[in-house]
Each structure stands twice: as C-alpha cells, then as structure tokens.
Design a protein around this motif. Structure first.
Motif, PDB file in Angstrom:
ATOM      1  N   GLY A   1      -4.640   2.604   2.775  1.00 56.65           N
ATOM      2  CA  GLY A   1      -4.288   2.481   4.182  1.00 56.65           C
ATOM      3  C   GLY A   1      -2.989   1.727   4.382  1.00 56.65           C
ATOM      4  O   GLY A   1      -2.785   0.667   3.792  1.00 56.65           O
TER       5      GLY A   1
ATOM      6  N   ASP B   1      -4.485  -2.014  -5.206  1.00 53.94           N
ATOM      7  CA  ASP B   1      -3.932  -2.528  -3.959  1.00 53.94           C
ATOM      8  C   ASP B   1      -4.612  -3.859  -3.627  1.00 53.94           C
ATOM      9  O   ASP B   1      -5.797  -4.022  -3.878  1.00 53.94           O
ATOM     10  CB  ASP B   1      -4.185  -1.512  -2.839  1.00 53.94           C
ATOM     11  CG  ASP B   1      -3.311  -1.786  -1.636  1.00 53.94           C
ATOM     12  OD1 ASP B   1      -2.324  -2.535  -1.782  1.00 53.94           O
ATOM     13  OD2 ASP B   1      -3.604  -1.254  -0.549  1.00 53.94           O
TER      14      ASP B   1
ATOM     15  N   SER C   1       0.844  -1.201   0.000  1.00 49.53           N
ATOM     16  CA  SER C   1       0.000   0.000   0.000  1.00 49.53           C
ATOM     17  C   SER C   1       0.875   1.245   0.000  1.00 49.53           C
ATOM     18  O   SER C   1       0.606   2.203  -0.729  1.00 49.53           O
ATOM     19  CB  SER C   1      -0.921   0.000   1.218  1.00 49.53           C
ATOM     20  OG  SER C   1      -1.705  -1.168   1.222  1.00 49.53           O
TER      21      SER C   1
ATOM     22  N   THR D   1      -5.006  -3.939   4.686  1.00 46.12           N
ATOM     23  CA  THR D   1      -5.741  -3.976   3.427  1.00 46.12           C
ATOM     24  C   THR D   1      -6.592  -5.240   3.371  1.00 46.12           C
ATOM     25  O   THR D   1      -6.065  -6.340   3.465  1.00 46.12           O
ATOM     26  CB  THR D   1      -4.757  -3.966   2.236  1.00 46.12           C
ATOM     27  OG1 THR D   1      -3.799  -2.944   2.480  1.00 46.12           O
ATOM     28  CG2 THR D   1      -5.473  -3.702   0.942  1.00 46.12           C
TER      29      THR D   1
HETATM   30 MG   LIG Z   1      -1.771  -2.989   2.352  1.00 49.07          MG
END
Ligand SMILES: [Mg+2]
Ligand SMILES: Nc1nc2c(ncn2[C@@H]2O[C@H](COP(=O)(O)OP(=O)(O)O)[C@@H](O)[C@H]2O)c(=O)[nH]1
Length: 446
Positions: free
Chosen positions: A95, A123, A82, A103
């Motif tokens: 995040g 992501d 991320s 995530t």
């Molecule tokens: Mg992540």
C-alpha cells in the motif's frame, strides 16, 4: 537480464572457493547458531527468558538452509519505501499513500521478477512517526534481522535519519542509501543533494552505496508545441525508474549474497550469545547471593550461641570454607577444601588489616547498638553473631568476585578487592539484617 537463482546460497554447495576445504562463512554462521541453540550448559530459565530470540535463531537457520535472503526498506514515513518495493517488484503489492502511516506492519513479498525464489522484499512502517513508537521499534527490529537494508530518503538527511543511519552502520548492517523521488528535483538540485548525502554519510557507508530512484513519479505538466506553433498543455506521469537500484542489487546479490546472509546470522548470533552470557552471570550472582546469606546466618547463629573473640571470627572457619567450595561450584569450577582455606586466609588477612585500622571497635559497638528486638540476652549474644555474619558476608562477596573473574583477583589484587567491597557495603544495614536473621533463628530454636 541474467537469470539468477539463490540456490548458490545454500551452504551445501561450495560457492566462492572451489576445492577449498576450509569452512565457508555461511557454514560457520550456521554452526554458531546451532551451537547457541543446542548448548545444554545454558540454563532453561535463561532460554525461556530469551525465547523469542531463540525462535528467531531457528527462523534464521531455516532461512539459511533454504537459501533465503531478506532485503528490508527502512526510513521516514512517506519517503516512498512501499512505492520503491512495488517498483522493484513490478506490481503494486504494498500500500502506498500520501497520508502518514499507510504501512502498519512488516510485509513480505517474494521477488519473483528474477526467478530468485529465495529473495524476499520486506516493507516496514516508517521511523519517527507521530505516536508510532511501536511501529518504529518494529522497523528497527526488521532492519536488525534483514540481510540488507535499503535506507530510503527523499532529500537531504534529517537529524533523526542521520541518527538511525549511524545506529545501523554501528551494527555493521549491510546497507544501501536510496535517494528516492528524484523526479521532484532539477538535475542541478539532485547533484547538490547527492553531494550532501555523500558528505553526511561519510564513514558510515561508501559513496557507491548511495543510489537514486524515482519509484512513483508524480504527474507533471508538459508543454507540447505542434507544427503550427500551437502550444498545448499536457499532464503526463513519467515512468518509474529504479534501474540503478535493481541492477546494483542484482550484482550485489550475485556476488555477495551468501556473504550477506552469513554476516547477518553471525551478527545476530554474536548479539544473542552476549545476552546469554550476561544473563548467565546475573543468574549465577543471584544464586550466589542467596547461598552467601544462608551461610552468613549459619555462622552468625553458631557464634551467637557460642561467642568467640573477635579476632577468631575473621580466621578461617569450617562454615566459610564450605561456603567458598559451594560458590566455586556455582561458578563452574570445583575447588578443594584446602584451596578454599587458602583463599579465606587471603581474604581474611586483608580484612583483619582493614578491620584493625578502619573499623575495629566501631564494628562491635555498632553491632551492639543496631536494632532493638527486645530480648536483651539474645541481643548481646547476637552482637558477636552479627560480626561473624558480617565477616562471612565479606568473605562470600570477595570469593564470588574471585570466581566470577575466573579464579583471579584481577590486576589490582586481593587487597583492593576486599577494600572496595568493605567501602561499598552499608555496614549498618547489613548488621541490622544480620541481627534480624539471627534473632529470628534463635527464637525458632528456643
Ligand atoms: Mg509504506
Ligand atoms: N514524486 C514522487 N513521489 C513519490 C515517489 N515515490 C513515492 N512517492 C509518493 O510518496 C508518498 C508516500 O509513498 P509511500 O510509498 O507510501 O511511502 P512510505 O511511507 O515510505 O512507504 C505517496 O504519495 C507516493 O505517491 C517518487 O519517486 N516521486
């Protein structure tokens, strides 16, 4: 930084070979996806069973028509996937957390930085997470759908990372291996780890596809010495550095964006059409099985009512010929009755030989023994019928195999095919089934 627009990805525009009229990879890929979508020979039941894949095909076509390109991160939890995407985006869109599993789903963000409104960064949750099988599957799914995978690691490859890397490489998934968090290592350590990464990924991806990054460096202690020689401890956070990756991606997209998009679509279309083919075969086999059984009953009942010598049972009969013609239609090839007769002769010839040498008398005696329906006259009659049922069953199996192989006995020839079928059939249980089927029919008729 050059401005680049993914308009060049749209298939309506010639990209690589101006003036060349041969179809571009992207057009070919689109074509194969459309063919899959609109092929009306594919039965609707199979279409329904693969509904989500078909939906993906539509999304993929849509994506190609809009000139979109998907880049997904993939890797263990907490390697900085991320954070890496945030660094590429230049803003905190995803995040980031030191805790496991920040995530939880696949998230998209348009990569606006290059004014390339068609590039999306995706992501994903991490792989090999504790009790995270669903998330791991999701990560694989997303990687499988993306045009380019950024495989992120934060040190030497673990075993599970190596396994995942091999899987993606086997699927021919275009991929870059990103060694993130390099701020945690000295220069010497980085070189050593990079060498390791190169060695372990040898044959899976080219060395130039291994890049380094520090997506979100942690705070570090610096000793500041002023003019008077006073030492001062200062904590500073180095700036993120994803320049190498950004520049590489930039060049790659510009040079090969349209190929990447086409490659992904072709991979997907290929996989789906294999699946469709397998399901069609299974569906045909299912229908064939029912058809064969119904002809077996017809023949069995006919012979039970009007017993004929065993030698004649194996000889070509009207029931068997009709069944063979029926089977040929299921497999999409119409054969004529005389051709069916020939086929039965071939199969019957092999069977007669094998029956004589292997289970001649044995078959009729076990047909007499099997089951005890309590209706003695019916039982005796149905013994002959069961043998007839059995022989039609074998003819059906052999003929089905012949049609499934595109009207061919294959390399080993009809003898081997019939022999294998006879060896694999459970004689007792088929005879029992035959008797049950026949007795049931005779009872309803009388
Ligand atoms: Mg992540
Ligand atoms: N030292 C250092 N830490 C990083 C770097 N990138 C990410 N991290 C830290 O690694 C942890 C996990 O990051 P995250 O992006 O959530 O990882 P993900 O689970 O792979 O998405 C966070 O605490 C980040 O601050 C980096 O380049 N250097």
């Amino acid at each position: 930084m050059p401005k680049w627009s993914l308009r060049s990805l749209k298939s309506s525009e010639k990209t690589s070979s101006e003036g060349d009229n041969s179809p571009q990879p992207l057009e070919l890929a689109q074509e194969s996806l459309r063919t899959l979508l609109h092929d009306n020979r594919i039965p609707s039941a199979i279409r329904e069973s693969l509904a989500s894949d078909y939906q993906q095909v539509e999304q993929m076509l849509d994506k190609m028509e809009h000139g979109h390109l998907h880049i997904a991160v993939f890797g263990r939890v907490s390697v900085g996937k991320s954070a890496l995407l945030n660094a590429l985006l230049g803003e905190k869109r995803f995040g980031v957390s030191a805790l496991h599993g920040e995530t939880t789903q696949a998230n998209f963000a348009g990569w606006q930085q290059f004014q390339s409104d068609g590039v999306f960064l995706i992501d994903t949750p991490g792989i090999n997470e504790i009790s995270g099988e669903d998330r791991e599957r999701l990560a694989h799914e997303v990687a499988g759908r993306s045009d380019l995978v950024l495989f992120v690691v934060d040190g030497d490859l673990t075993e599970s990372e190596l396994t995942a890397l091999r899987t993606l490489a086997k699927e021919n998934r275009p991929m870059l291996l990103i060694f993130n968090k390099i701020d945690r290592y000295t220069k010497k350590e980085r070189t050593l780890i990079l060498e390791h990464l190169q060695q372990r990924s040898d044959g899976l991806l080219p060395n130039k596809h291994i890049l380094t990054a520090s997506a979100l460096p942690s705070e570090r202690l610096y000793i500041h010495v002023d003019e008077q020689g006073n030492e001062e401890e200062v904590y500073k956070t180095p700036k993120a550095d994803v320049t190498q990756l950004r520049d590489y991606l930039w060049q790659l997209l510009e040079r090969e964006g349209h190929t990447l998009s086409a490659l992904n679509a072709s991979l997907f279309a290929g996989k789906l059409s294999d699946q469709v083919a397998a399901r069609i075969i299974a569906a045909k086999h299912n229908v064939a099985e029912k058809v064969v059984r119904s002809y077996c009953v017809t023949k069995g009942v006919a012979v039970a009512l009007n017993p004929i010598p065993i030698a004649d049972i194996v000889a070509a009969s009207a029931v068997d010929a009709t069944m063979v013609v029926h089977l040929s239609r299921i497999y999409g090839m119409q054969i004529k009755r005389d051709e069916a007769g020939q086929l039965i002769k071939t199969i019957g010839g092999q069977m007669a030989l094998l029956i004589a040498t292997v289970w001649g008398v044995n078959l009729i005696s076990s047909a007499l023994k099997a089951g005890s329906a309590g209706l003695s006259t019916l039982l005796t009659a149905s013994a002959q019928g069961a043998v007839a049922y059995y022989s039609t069953f074998v003819v059906g199996q052999a003929a089905e195999q012949y049609f499934a192989q595109g009207k061919s006995w294959g390399e080993s020839g009809p003898k081997q095919v019939v022999k294998t079928i006879l060896n694999n059939l459970n004689q007792e249980s088929i005879l029992q089934q035959a008797r049950a089927d026949i007795v049931r029919h005779l009872k309803t008729q009388t």
